[in-house]
Design an enzyme around this catalytic site. Structure first.
Site, short mmCIF file in Angstrom:
data_model
loop_
_atom_site.label_atom_id
_atom_site.label_comp_id
_atom_site.label_asym_id
_atom_site.label_seq_id
_atom_site.Cartn_x
_atom_site.Cartn_y
_atom_site.Cartn_z
N LYS A 10 23.76 -0.66 -22.91
CA LYS A 10 22.86 -0.25 -23.99
C LYS A 10 22.82 1.29 -24.16
CE LYS A 10 20.00 -4.43 -23.71
NZ LYS A 10 18.62 -4.97 -23.70
N TYR A 50 19.95 -9.43 -33.03
CA TYR A 50 18.72 -9.86 -32.36
C TYR A 50 17.81 -10.69 -33.28
CZ TYR A 50 19.59 -7.09 -28.14
OH TYR A 50 20.11 -6.60 -26.96
N PHE A 58 7.99 -6.92 -30.32
CA PHE A 58 8.81 -5.76 -29.96
C PHE A 58 10.10 -5.67 -30.79
CE2 PHE A 58 9.80 -9.23 -26.96
CZ PHE A 58 11.16 -9.37 -27.15
N THR A 92 14.58 -8.92 -16.84
CA THR A 92 14.46 -8.11 -18.06
C THR A 92 13.70 -6.82 -17.79
OG1 THR A 92 14.35 -10.20 -19.27
CG2 THR A 92 13.75 -8.21 -20.49
N ARG A 103 19.98 -3.59 -13.47
CA ARG A 103 18.75 -3.09 -14.08
C ARG A 103 17.87 -2.35 -13.06
NH1 ARG A 103 17.80 -8.30 -18.07
NH2 ARG A 103 18.66 -7.36 -19.97
N ASN A 113 16.55 -1.21 -20.97
CA ASN A 113 16.92 -1.85 -19.71
C ASN A 113 18.42 -1.94 -19.44
OD1 ASN A 113 17.44 -3.83 -21.53
ND2 ASN A 113 16.09 -5.38 -20.65
N HIS A 116 22.71 -5.80 -21.56
CA HIS A 116 22.43 -7.14 -22.11
C HIS A 116 23.33 -8.13 -21.40
CE1 HIS A 116 21.97 -10.40 -25.05
NE2 HIS A 116 23.28 -10.55 -24.96
P1 GDP Z 1 16.97 -10.49 -21.69
O1 GDP Z 1 17.63 -11.81 -22.00
O2 GDP Z 1 16.73 -10.29 -20.22
O3 GDP Z 1 17.69 -9.32 -22.31
O4 GDP Z 1 15.49 -10.52 -22.33
P2 GDP Z 1 14.93 -11.12 -23.70
O5 GDP Z 1 15.94 -12.03 -24.35
O6 GDP Z 1 13.58 -11.66 -23.42
O7 GDP Z 1 14.73 -9.82 -24.62
C1 GDP Z 1 15.82 -9.22 -25.26
C2 GDP Z 1 15.68 -7.71 -25.13
O8 GDP Z 1 14.52 -7.30 -25.85
C3 GDP Z 1 15.44 -7.18 -23.71
O9 GDP Z 1 16.62 -7.03 -22.98
C4 GDP Z 1 14.75 -5.85 -23.98
O10 GDP Z 1 15.69 -4.83 -24.31
C5 GDP Z 1 13.92 -6.17 -25.22
N1 GDP Z 1 12.54 -6.50 -24.85
C6 GDP Z 1 12.07 -7.61 -24.25
N2 GDP Z 1 10.73 -7.55 -24.06
C7 GDP Z 1 10.35 -6.34 -24.56
C8 GDP Z 1 9.09 -5.64 -24.67
O11 GDP Z 1 8.05 -6.15 -24.26
N3 GDP Z 1 9.12 -4.40 -25.26
C9 GDP Z 1 10.28 -3.84 -25.74
N4 GDP Z 1 10.23 -2.61 -26.30
N5 GDP Z 1 11.46 -4.45 -25.65
C10 GDP Z 1 11.52 -5.67 -25.07
#
Ligand code: GDP
Length: 138
Positions: A10, A50, A58, A92, A103, A113, A116
């Protein structure tokens, strides 16, 4: 396709100069890079990638962040790729990520983070095809 996953390094990790170190960890964990490129996503393209998160609070922040600078996109091959890669990257939220995960080592926050990783074989194929044509997947 169950032996392939998709990843992005990222914009935060790109800005900090961590691309090489992360790719080294990916190779050391036994993944073969079968496609790779550096891309600066437009807001529209990040939003499309996304779209599944469009209703999440978010989403705007996520799209803004993912289009804030270049990323490295790659398709990775290994037995049990999706699950093993999720283990390698960690939770995450880096505060919850296990020691030694990408991470834990490189991410600053739940939003920024570092990497992906696809969450299913089906999404790995969709996400890989979003970035790479058949001619670019080896
Ligand atoms: P992942 O599969 O571990 O990447 O997590 P998710 O699918 O739940 O979320 C996708 C991406 O959205 C994450 O990798 C983060 O970059 C972002 N994200 C998730 N939760 C949050 C949050 O609470 N705040 C913000 N700013 N970004 C978030």
């Amino acid at each position: 396709m169950s032996n392939r996953t998709f990843t992005m390094i990222k914009p935060d990790a790109t800005r900090k100069g961590n691309t090489g170190a992360i790719l080294q960890m990916i190779n050391a964990a036994g993944f073969r890079i079968v496609a790779m490129k550096m891309v600066h996503l437009s807001e529209a393209k990040a939003g499309e990638f996304y779209a599944v998160h469009a209703q999440r609070p978010f989403y705007g922040e996520l799209v803004g962040f993912m289009s804030s600078g270049p990323i490295t996109a790659a398709i990775l091959e290994k037995d049990n790729a999706v699950e093993d890669f999720r283990k390698l990257i960690g939770s995450t939220n880096p505060a919850d990520a296990a020691e030694g995960t990408i991470r834990k080592l490189f991410a600053a926050s739940i939003g920024e983070n570092a990497v992906h990783g696809s969450d299913s074989d089906e999404n790995a194929k969709i996400e890989g095809d979003f970035f790479f044509s058949k001619l670019e997947q080896f």
